[in-house]
Write a protein that holds these residues in place. Structure first.
Motif, PDB file in Angstrom:
ATOM      1  N   LEU A   1      10.399 -27.913 -88.094  1.00  0.00           N
ATOM      2  CA  LEU A   1       9.567 -29.244 -88.400  1.00  0.00           C
ATOM      3  C   LEU A   1       8.100 -29.216 -87.575  1.00  0.00           C
ATOM      4  O   LEU A   1       6.974 -28.388 -88.624  1.00  0.00           O
ATOM      5  N   CYS A   2       8.525 -28.848 -86.010  1.00  0.00           N
ATOM      6  CA  CYS A   2       7.500 -28.808 -85.526  1.00  0.00           C
ATOM      7  C   CYS A   2       6.365 -27.558 -86.018  1.00  0.00           C
ATOM      8  O   CYS A   2       5.045 -28.194 -85.980  1.00  0.00           O
ATOM      9  N   ALA A   3       6.902 -26.982 -85.851  1.00  0.00           N
ATOM     10  CA  ALA A   3       6.547 -25.600 -86.066  1.00  0.00           C
ATOM     11  C   ALA A   3       5.100 -25.645 -87.225  1.00  0.00           C
ATOM     12  O   ALA A   3       4.635 -24.810 -87.341  1.00  0.00           O
ATOM     13  N   LEU A   4       6.442 -25.792 -88.654  1.00  0.00           N
ATOM     14  CA  LEU A   4       5.512 -26.118 -89.546  1.00  0.00           C
ATOM     15  C   LEU A   4       4.373 -26.238 -89.585  1.00  0.00           C
ATOM     16  O   LEU A   4       2.979 -26.476 -90.026  1.00  0.00           O
ATOM     17  N   TRP A   5       4.343 -28.305 -89.097  1.00  0.00           N
ATOM     18  CA  TRP A   5       3.380 -28.524 -88.794  1.00  0.00           C
ATOM     19  C   TRP A   5       1.923 -28.349 -87.589  1.00  0.00           C
ATOM     20  O   TRP A   5       1.161 -28.655 -87.796  1.00  0.00           O
ATOM     21  N   ARG A   6       2.281 -27.361 -86.764  1.00  0.00           N
ATOM     22  CA  ARG A   6       1.498 -26.993 -85.581  1.00  0.00           C
ATOM     23  C   ARG A   6       0.773 -25.452 -86.803  1.00  0.00           C
ATOM     24  O   ARG A   6      -0.358 -25.778 -86.694  1.00  0.00           O
ATOM     25  N   ALA A   7       1.447 -25.177 -87.186  1.00  0.00           N
ATOM     26  CA  ALA A   7       1.014 -24.019 -88.429  1.00  0.00           C
ATOM     27  C   ALA A   7      -0.191 -24.196 -89.501  1.00  0.00           C
ATOM     28  O   ALA A   7      -1.411 -23.731 -89.606  1.00  0.00           O
ATOM     29  N   MET A   8       0.301 -25.254 -90.071  1.00  0.00           N
ATOM     30  CA  MET A   8      -0.500 -26.437 -90.901  1.00  0.00           C
ATOM     31  C   MET A   8      -1.977 -26.850 -90.087  1.00  0.00           C
ATOM     32  O   MET A   8      -2.827 -26.391 -90.392  1.00  0.00           O
ATOM     33  N   GLU A   9      -2.004 -27.561 -88.786  1.00  0.00           N
ATOM     34  CA  GLU A   9      -3.181 -28.012 -87.857  1.00  0.00           C
ATOM     35  C   GLU A   9      -3.834 -26.841 -87.255  1.00  0.00           C
ATOM     36  O   GLU A   9      -5.311 -26.153 -87.989  1.00  0.00           O
ATOM     37  N   THR A  10      -3.455 -25.240 -87.024  1.00  0.00           N
ATOM     38  CA  THR A  10      -4.165 -24.424 -86.458  1.00  0.00           C
ATOM     39  C   THR A  10      -4.849 -23.401 -87.953  1.00  0.00           C
ATOM     40  O   THR A  10      -5.269 -23.004 -88.151  1.00  0.00           O
ATOM     41  N   ALA A  11      -4.373 -23.924 -89.377  1.00  0.00           N
ATOM     42  CA  ALA A  11      -4.588 -22.705 -90.435  1.00  0.00           C
ATOM     43  C   ALA A  11      -6.248 -23.803 -91.256  1.00  0.00           C
ATOM     44  O   ALA A  11      -6.925 -23.999 -91.740  1.00  0.00           O
ATOM     45  N   SER A  12      -6.079 -25.512 -90.552  1.00  0.00           N
ATOM     46  CA  SER A  12      -7.129 -26.637 -91.044  1.00  0.00           C
ATOM     47  C   SER A  12      -8.412 -25.857 -90.032  1.00  0.00           C
ATOM     48  O   SER A  12      -9.141 -24.567 -89.275  1.00  0.00           O
ATOM     49  N   PRO A  13      -9.787 -26.118 -91.265  1.00  0.00           N
ATOM     50  CA  PRO A  13     -11.187 -25.463 -90.391  1.00  0.00           C
ATOM     51  C   PRO A  13     -11.038 -25.853 -88.700  1.00  0.00           C
ATOM     52  O   PRO A  13     -11.950 -25.561 -88.836  1.00  0.00           O
ATOM     53  N   HIS A  14     -11.217 -27.306 -88.707  1.00  0.00           N
ATOM     54  CA  HIS A  14     -11.176 -28.053 -87.433  1.00  0.00           C
ATOM     55  C   HIS A  14      -9.828 -28.067 -86.373  1.00  0.00           C
ATOM     56  O   HIS A  14      -9.959 -29.566 -86.234  1.00  0.00           O
ATOM     57  N   PRO A  15      -9.734 -26.750 -86.149  1.00  0.00           N
ATOM     58  CA  PRO A  15      -7.738 -27.686 -85.695  1.00  0.00           C
ATOM     59  C   PRO A  15      -8.009 -28.279 -84.332  1.00  0.00           C
ATOM     60  O   PRO A  15      -8.787 -27.470 -83.152  1.00  0.00           O
ATOM     61  N   LEU A  16      -6.968 -28.865 -83.951  1.00  0.00           N
ATOM     62  CA  LEU A  16      -6.868 -29.573 -82.690  1.00  0.00           C
ATOM     63  C   LEU A  16      -6.399 -28.743 -81.937  1.00  0.00           C
ATOM     64  O   LEU A  16      -6.059 -28.756 -80.383  1.00  0.00           O
ATOM     65  N   VAL A  17      -5.746 -28.023 -81.996  1.00  0.00           N
ATOM     66  CA  VAL A  17      -4.605 -27.066 -81.378  1.00  0.00           C
ATOM     67  C   VAL A  17      -3.967 -25.562 -82.138  1.00  0.00           C
ATOM     68  O   VAL A  17      -4.574 -25.353 -83.465  1.00  0.00           O
ATOM     69  N   ARG A  18      -4.446 -24.550 -81.276  1.00  0.00           N
ATOM     70  CA  ARG A  18      -4.352 -23.089 -82.343  1.00  0.00           C
ATOM     71  C   ARG A  18      -3.323 -22.596 -81.713  1.00  0.00           C
ATOM     72  O   ARG A  18      -2.546 -22.387 -80.761  1.00  0.00           O
ATOM     73  N   ASP A  19      -1.786 -22.203 -82.653  1.00  0.00           N
ATOM     74  CA  ASP A  19      -0.842 -22.045 -82.286  1.00  0.00           C
ATOM     75  C   ASP A  19      -0.160 -20.275 -82.817  1.00  0.00           C
ATOM     76  O   ASP A  19       0.259 -21.143 -84.478  1.00  0.00           O
ATOM     77  N   PRO A  20      -0.906 -19.305 -82.633  1.00  0.00           N
ATOM     78  CA  PRO A  20      -0.883 -18.243 -83.599  1.00  0.00           C
ATOM     79  C   PRO A  20       0.889 -17.336 -84.423  1.00  0.00           C
ATOM     80  O   PRO A  20       1.016 -16.869 -85.250  1.00  0.00           O
ATOM     81  N   PHE A  21       1.810 -18.562 -83.290  1.00  0.00           N
ATOM     82  CA  PHE A  21       2.834 -18.250 -83.483  1.00  0.00           C
ATOM     83  C   PHE A  21       3.494 -19.310 -84.862  1.00  0.00           C
ATOM     84  O   PHE A  21       5.201 -18.928 -84.459  1.00  0.00           O
ATOM     85  N   ALA A  22       3.345 -20.443 -84.968  1.00  0.00           N
ATOM     86  CA  ALA A  22       4.048 -21.752 -85.525  1.00  0.00           C
ATOM     87  C   ALA A  22       3.734 -21.130 -86.843  1.00  0.00           C
ATOM     88  O   ALA A  22       5.162 -21.338 -87.196  1.00  0.00           O
ATOM     89  N   GLY A  23       3.334 -19.992 -87.528  1.00  0.00           N
ATOM     90  CA  GLY A  23       3.626 -19.741 -89.303  1.00  0.00           C
ATOM     91  C   GLY A  23       5.110 -19.195 -89.250  1.00  0.00           C
ATOM     92  O   GLY A  23       5.705 -19.191 -89.941  1.00  0.00           O
ATOM     93  N   SER A  24       4.734 -18.542 -88.292  1.00  0.00           N
ATOM     94  CA  SER A  24       6.038 -16.978 -87.882  1.00  0.00           C
ATOM     95  C   SER A  24       7.596 -17.539 -87.840  1.00  0.00           C
ATOM     96  O   SER A  24       7.963 -17.709 -88.707  1.00  0.00           O
ATOM     97  N   ILE A  25       7.297 -18.852 -86.796  1.00  0.00           N
ATOM     98  CA  ILE A  25       8.693 -19.500 -86.718  1.00  0.00           C
ATOM     99  C   ILE A  25       9.193 -20.594 -87.511  1.00  0.00           C
ATOM    100  O   ILE A  25      10.486 -20.679 -88.048  1.00  0.00           O
ATOM    101  N   ALA A  26       8.162 -21.128 -88.090  1.00  0.00           N
ATOM    102  CA  ALA A  26       7.940 -21.867 -89.845  1.00  0.00           C
ATOM    103  C   ALA A  26       9.167 -21.517 -90.394  1.00  0.00           C
ATOM    104  O   ALA A  26      10.005 -22.071 -91.236  1.00  0.00           O
TER     105      ALA A  26
END
Length: 107
Positions: A1-26
């Motif tokens: 689930l953590c990867a999903l939340w990171r992917a959602m944050e990465t896709a937001s307009p002004h993300p606190l973190v960027r994780d290019p792998f989170a979406g595929s992991i989720a």
């Protein structure tokens, strides 16, 4: 689930973190359907923010520690080279001292 939340944050307009792998992991762990359902859940924005904030804090702490070790290592290399002017500056000696120093959290 953590990867999903990171992917959602990465896709937001002004993300606190960027994780290019989170979406595929989720997607690999939850499947497309699972990702779709969970990302629309009412609690998703809150968890996204909490995971992003936690990740940002941990990343900042790790970066500060690493930079401190690098700074300490460069200072140490210069000191050793100056002290051992008449001898060659042996990299293995410097790295041994640096790894001991960084391992203790000092810089």
């Amino acid at each position: 689930l953590c990867a999903l939340w990171r992917a959602m944050e990465t896709a937001s307009p002004h993300p606190l973190v960027r994780d290019p792998f989170a979406g595929s992991i989720a997607e690999a762990q939850l499947g497309r359907e699972g990702v779709g359902k969970l990302s629309k859940a009412t609690f998703a924005p809150s968890l996204r923010y909490l995971v992003a904030l936690r990740t940002r804090v941990i990343d900042d702490m790790l970066e500060a520690w690493c930079l401190g070790c690098i700074s300490g290592l460069l200072t140490l290399v210069l000191q050793v080279c100056v002290l051992r002017r008449s001898q060659s500056c042996r990299l293995d000696f410097v790295l041994q001292i640096a790894s001991h120093k960084c391992g203790q959290g000092g810089h």
